[in-house]
Design a protein around this motif. Structure first.
Motif, PDB file in Angstrom:
ATOM      1  N   VAL A 302       0.845  -1.196   0.000  1.00 33.43           N
ATOM      2  CA  VAL A 302       0.000   0.000   0.000  1.00 33.43           C
ATOM      3  C   VAL A 302       0.881   1.246   0.000  1.00 33.43           C
ATOM      4  CG1 VAL A 302      -1.680   1.330   1.349  1.00 33.43           C
ATOM      5  CG2 VAL A 302      -1.928  -1.146   1.149  1.00 33.43           C
ATOM      6  N   THR A 303       1.888   1.247   0.873  1.00 34.27           N
ATOM      7  CA  THR A 303       2.811   2.375   0.949  1.00 34.27           C
ATOM      8  C   THR A 303       3.651   2.487  -0.317  1.00 34.27           C
ATOM      9  OG1 THR A 303       2.905   2.288   3.370  1.00 34.27           O
ATOM     10  CG2 THR A 303       4.774   3.306   2.243  1.00 34.27           C
ATOM     11  N   GLU A 304       4.053   1.354  -0.861  1.00 34.79           N
ATOM     12  CA  GLU A 304       4.845   1.382  -2.098  1.00 34.79           C
ATOM     13  C   GLU A 304       4.078   2.041  -3.231  1.00 34.79           C
ATOM     14  OE1 GLU A 304       7.880  -2.367  -1.593  1.00 34.79           O
ATOM     15  OE2 GLU A 304       5.954  -2.782  -2.558  1.00 34.79           O
ATOM     16  N   LEU A 305       2.769   1.784  -3.314  1.00 35.85           N
ATOM     17  CA  LEU A 305       1.971   2.330  -4.411  1.00 35.85           C
ATOM     18  C   LEU A 305       1.767   3.838  -4.301  1.00 35.85           C
ATOM     19  CD1 LEU A 305      -0.746  -0.435  -4.963  1.00 35.85           C
ATOM     20  CD2 LEU A 305       1.233   0.067  -6.386  1.00 35.85           C
ATOM     21  N   VAL A 306       1.678   4.369  -3.077  1.00 34.01           N
ATOM     22  CA  VAL A 306       1.435   5.816  -2.942  1.00 34.01           C
ATOM     23  C   VAL A 306       2.724   6.630  -2.830  1.00 34.01           C
ATOM     24  CG1 VAL A 306      -0.862   5.554  -1.959  1.00 34.01           C
ATOM     25  CG2 VAL A 306       1.113   5.686  -0.427  1.00 34.01           C
ATOM     26  N   THR A 307       3.861   5.961  -2.616  1.00 32.32           N
ATOM     27  CA  THR A 307       5.143   6.682  -2.528  1.00 32.32           C
ATOM     28  C   THR A 307       6.062   6.421  -3.710  1.00 32.32           C
ATOM     29  OG1 THR A 307       6.228   4.900  -1.281  1.00 32.32           O
ATOM     30  CG2 THR A 307       5.100   6.623   0.004  1.00 32.32           C
ATOM     31  N   GLY A 308       5.843   5.299  -4.429  1.00 36.70           N
ATOM     32  CA  GLY A 308       6.739   4.947  -5.520  1.00 36.70           C
ATOM     33  C   GLY A 308       8.044   4.332  -5.048  1.00 36.70           C
ATOM     34  N   ALA A 390      -3.262 -14.419  -1.180  1.00 37.74           N
ATOM     35  CA  ALA A 390      -2.963 -13.346  -2.127  1.00 37.74           C
ATOM     36  C   ALA A 390      -3.250 -11.994  -1.486  1.00 37.74           C
ATOM     37  CB  ALA A 390      -3.782 -13.502  -3.402  1.00 37.74           C
ATOM     38  N   LYS A 391      -2.557 -10.977  -1.987  1.00 38.16           N
ATOM     39  CA  LYS A 391      -2.842  -9.599  -1.609  1.00 38.16           C
ATOM     40  C   LYS A 391      -3.231  -8.877  -2.894  1.00 38.16           C
ATOM     41  CE  LYS A 391       1.121  -8.604   0.219  1.00 38.16           C
ATOM     42  NZ  LYS A 391       2.332  -8.378   1.037  1.00 38.16           N
ATOM     43  N   LEU A 392      -4.466  -8.424  -2.941  1.00 40.41           N
ATOM     44  CA  LEU A 392      -4.971  -7.717  -4.111  1.00 40.41           C
ATOM     45  C   LEU A 392      -4.950  -6.223  -3.819  1.00 40.41           C
ATOM     46  CD1 LEU A 392      -6.381  -7.572  -6.892  1.00 40.41           C
ATOM     47  CD2 LEU A 392      -8.553  -7.956  -5.700  1.00 40.41           C
ATOM     48  N   LEU A 393      -4.273  -5.460  -4.684  1.00 39.18           N
ATOM     49  CA  LEU A 393      -4.157  -4.017  -4.486  1.00 39.18           C
ATOM     50  C   LEU A 393      -4.650  -3.266  -5.707  1.00 39.18           C
ATOM     51  CD1 LEU A 393      -1.121  -5.237  -3.171  1.00 39.18           C
ATOM     52  CD2 LEU A 393      -1.521  -3.037  -2.069  1.00 39.18           C
ATOM     53  N   ALA A 394      -5.261  -2.116  -5.434  1.00 42.12           N
ATOM     54  CA  ALA A 394      -5.688  -1.236  -6.511  1.00 42.12           C
ATOM     55  C   ALA A 394      -5.244   0.180  -6.187  1.00 42.12           C
ATOM     56  CB  ALA A 394      -7.200  -1.287  -6.689  1.00 42.12           C
ATOM     57  N   TRP A 395      -4.639   0.829  -7.164  1.00 40.52           N
ATOM     58  CA  TRP A 395      -4.218   2.230  -7.018  1.00 40.52           C
ATOM     59  C   TRP A 395      -5.053   3.103  -7.939  1.00 40.52           C
ATOM     60  CZ3 TRP A 395      -2.747   5.958 -10.430  1.00 40.52           C
ATOM     61  CH2 TRP A 395      -2.228   7.137  -9.883  1.00 40.52           C
ATOM     62  N   GLY A 396      -5.387   4.298  -7.473  1.00 43.33           N
ATOM     63  CA  GLY A 396      -6.086   5.266  -8.304  1.00 43.33           C
ATOM     64  C   GLY A 396      -5.626   6.671  -7.975  1.00 43.33           C
ATOM     65  N   SER A 397      -5.937   7.607  -8.825  1.00 43.57           N
ATOM     66  CA  SER A 397      -5.543   9.000  -8.570  1.00 43.57           C
ATOM     67  C   SER A 397      -6.277   9.564  -7.369  1.00 43.57           C
ATOM     68  CB  SER A 397      -5.821   9.858  -9.806  1.00 43.57           C
ATOM     69  OG  SER A 397      -7.202   9.788 -10.170  1.00 43.57           O
ATOM     70  N   ASN A 398      -7.402   8.926  -7.000  1.00 42.28           N
ATOM     71  CA  ASN A 398      -8.134   9.287  -5.786  1.00 42.28           C
ATOM     72  C   ASN A 398      -8.828   8.043  -5.243  1.00 42.28           C
ATOM     73  OD1 ASN A 398     -10.573   8.958  -7.332  1.00 42.28           O
ATOM     74  ND2 ASN A 398     -10.262  11.034  -8.129  1.00 42.28           N
ATOM     75  N   PHE A 399      -9.494   8.186  -4.111  1.00 38.35           N
ATOM     76  CA  PHE A 399     -10.123   7.028  -3.474  1.00 38.35           C
ATOM     77  C   PHE A 399     -11.147   6.363  -4.384  1.00 38.35           C
ATOM     78  CE2 PHE A 399     -13.908   5.501  -1.177  1.00 38.35           C
ATOM     79  CZ  PHE A 399     -13.354   4.403  -0.518  1.00 38.35           C
ATOM     80  N   GLU A 400     -11.984   7.160  -5.037  1.00 38.78           N
ATOM     81  CA  GLU A 400     -13.052   6.589  -5.848  1.00 38.78           C
ATOM     82  C   GLU A 400     -12.503   5.754  -7.006  1.00 38.78           C
ATOM     83  OE1 GLU A 400     -16.904   5.593  -7.036  1.00 38.78           O
ATOM     84  OE2 GLU A 400     -16.005   6.220  -5.138  1.00 38.78           O
ATOM     85  N   GLU A 401     -11.454   6.242  -7.648  1.00 36.58           N
ATOM     86  CA  GLU A 401     -10.871   5.471  -8.742  1.00 36.58           C
ATOM     87  C   GLU A 401     -10.262   4.165  -8.215  1.00 36.58           C
ATOM     88  OE1 GLU A 401      -8.437   6.427 -12.762  1.00 36.58           O
ATOM     89  OE2 GLU A 401      -7.443   7.121 -10.922  1.00 36.58           O
ATOM     90  N   ALA A 402      -9.589   4.255  -7.078  1.00 39.72           N
ATOM     91  CA  ALA A 402      -9.003   3.048  -6.478  1.00 39.72           C
ATOM     92  C   ALA A 402     -10.101   2.058  -6.086  1.00 39.72           C
ATOM     93  CB  ALA A 402      -8.158   3.420  -5.264  1.00 39.72           C
TER      94      ALA A 402
END
Length: 505
Positions: A302-308, A390-402
């Motif tokens: 989760v942190t990797e996706l929002v920090t790069g 499994a760990k399923l992750l979704a990233w979006g530009s905002n909460f709704e997209e994620a």
């Protein structure tokens, strides 16, 4: 200055072993896997540069066998050991054994782990460092009478908690003195069975709380950073189910304030490497420190996706003596990330374990979707180990997209042969309170999410049954229409077309 790491033994299995192997490949580091009798066909065994058998299936004889693991690391020429999470990752004797054998432990020191692993010892250190803690006992309690006295002072309800370990074990909610006396022996026994120690402590039970944690990184040069927060409030029996970042209730000012407290907490115990400072937030917005998890967290992606950032590569960098390569002010949070833990459990039957062969599975893909898993068609989910598959992750530009991406990915994710928690997450992603950010550690019970999940499944089953009946009726009509007269007509049409072709040829 530690030596440069050129080979790492991964003292773990499953998706976290694969995660470390991928980081090793990117860094050009030789990866060394270990496996039990149960994992001879596991993916991490095939993906590592080399793999060594460690023992029988039971963890005590394989993944928890410190002496055997260190012996294997030395024989394989490993410079370092990465413990992953679970198993030996929070056992203070393991880094000490590694150090004595000239092997780098990718994690905190034994001394820091000893403090963070003892909640009462850690609480005392935090109070000295002026880190806010939950009201309750200042030390461990062996006697139920003392527990009752402290509970009376703090005011009911209270929590009985094991002073050691985590994962929701050794925890009991007590609404009155009668319940406290009933639960005391049970909590002690559970703590003894899980962690080898039975000491408990009493803590004021904060209602409608949120569980918010801050990712930490600290190097051997005294530099500490926080990598922002993760909201982990959706839980079942103190076990996290969904994590996301940012938290709906943490603004930038709060993020900076609590982040600074988290970094101070890490410095207070002279923490090294990656870890997590965990807090409870009450409805009034007060934050209370509860513990430091001295390992890489399940939810680190989760942190990797929002920090790069790549946390495993940073762990390795810090373990070999490197300084953290960025300042706090360099870090920016980008978008929103949500993680669902896909467990081999049946949410319709009180999360009963579900194990066995997986004849087929479909892993979701697409923009912003990440899946960390050991699953493949034909694999087996073992009953010997943790239920996480499994760990399923979704990233979006905002909460709704994620959120929408997560909902779609859950629809695509199919795992045959076992039951999983996927149906529960489908319900949550569309639940109005989750969408509004109105969550807490009692979210599932407060909003009767299980009832809604059952209703949705019944409605879907009814819809499918109606569709099946309609399809059967349609098929019946088609059969009637395709009887002899129409066949003759069709033949006649075919004959006419043949005659026309003859006439024009």
């Amino acid at each position: 200055m530690s030596k440069k790491i050129t080979s790492i033994l991964i003292a773990n299995r499953g998706e976290i072993a694969l995660r470390v192997i991928r980081a090793c490949k990117e860094l050009g580091i030789r990866s060394i896997a270990i496996y039990s009798d149960e994992d001879t066909r596991a993916v991490h065994v095939k993906r590592a540069d080399e793999a060594h058998h460690i023992g029988p299936a039971p963890p005590a004889q394989s993944y928890l066998n410190m002496a055997k693991i260190v012996e294997t690391a030395k024989a394989a020429g490993a410079d370092a050991i990465h413990p992953g999470y679970g198993f030996l990752s929070e056992n203070e004797n393991f880094p000490e054994m590694c150090e004595k054998n000239g092997i780098i432990f990718i994690g905190p020191t034994a001394k820091a782990m000893d403090v963070t692993g003892d909640k009462m010892k850690c609480k005392a250190v935090m109070k000295k460092a002026k880190v806010p803690t939950v009201p309750g006992s200042d030390g461990t309690i062996e006697d139920v009478e003392k527990a009752a006295d402290i509970a009376h002072q703090a005011g009911y309800p209270v929590m009985l908690k094991s002073a050691f370990g985590g994962g929701g074990r050794g925890i009991r909610l007590c609404k009155d003195e009668k319940q406290l006396r009933q639960e005391f022996e049970m909590a002690s026994a559970e703590s003894k069975a899980a962690f080898g120690k039975s000491a408990l402590f009493v803590e004021k039970y904060l209602q409608r709380i949120r569980h918010i944690e801050f990712q930490l990184l600290r190097d051997s040069h005294g530099n500490g950073r926080h990598l922002f927060e993760r909201e982990c409030s959706i839980q079942r029996r103190h076990q996290k189910l969904i994590e996301m970042s940012p938290s709906p209730v943490v603004d930038q000012k709060t993020r900076e304030r609590i982040g600074e407290i988290a970094v101070r907490a890490a410095a207070a115990v002279d923490y090294l490497n990656a870890g997590t400072a965990e807090f409870l937030r009450d409805p009034e917005g007060n934050f209370y420190f509860i513990e430091i998890n001295s390992r890489l967290q399940v939810e680190h992606p989760v942190t990797e996706l929002v920090t790069g950032l790549d946390l495993v590569k940073l762990q390795i960098h810090v373990a070999q003596g490197g300084e953290i390569p960025f300042k706090q002010e360099d870090l920016k949070m980008n978008g929103c990330a949500i993680e669902c833990r896909i467990n081999a459990e049946d949410p319709f039957y009180d999360f009963a374990p579900s194990t066995g062969a997986v004849p087929s599975c479909n892993i979701p893909y697409g923009p912003g979707v990440r899946v960390d898993t050991y699953l493949y068609p034909g694999c087996t989910v073992s009953g010997y180990y943790d239920s996480l598959v499994a760990k399923l992750l979704a990233w979006g530009s905002n909460f709704e997209e994620a959120r929408v991406r997560m909902r779609n990915a859950l629809d695509e994710f199919t795992i045959e042969g076992i039951n999983t928690t996927i149906p529960l997450y489908k319900t949550i992603m569309d639940e109005s309170n989750f969408i509004k950010g109105e969550i807490s550690t009692d979210y599932l019970e407060r909003f009767k999410v299980f009832d809604r999940m059952n209703e949705e499944v019944k409605a879907e089953a009814s819809k499918n049954a109606q569709a099946a009946v309609a399809a059967a009726l349609l098929q019946s009509e088609l059969v009637k229409k395709s009887a002899a007269p129409s066949q003759i007509n069709n033949n006649g049409q075919k004959a006419s077309r043949w005659k026309m072709m003859r006439a024009t040829s």
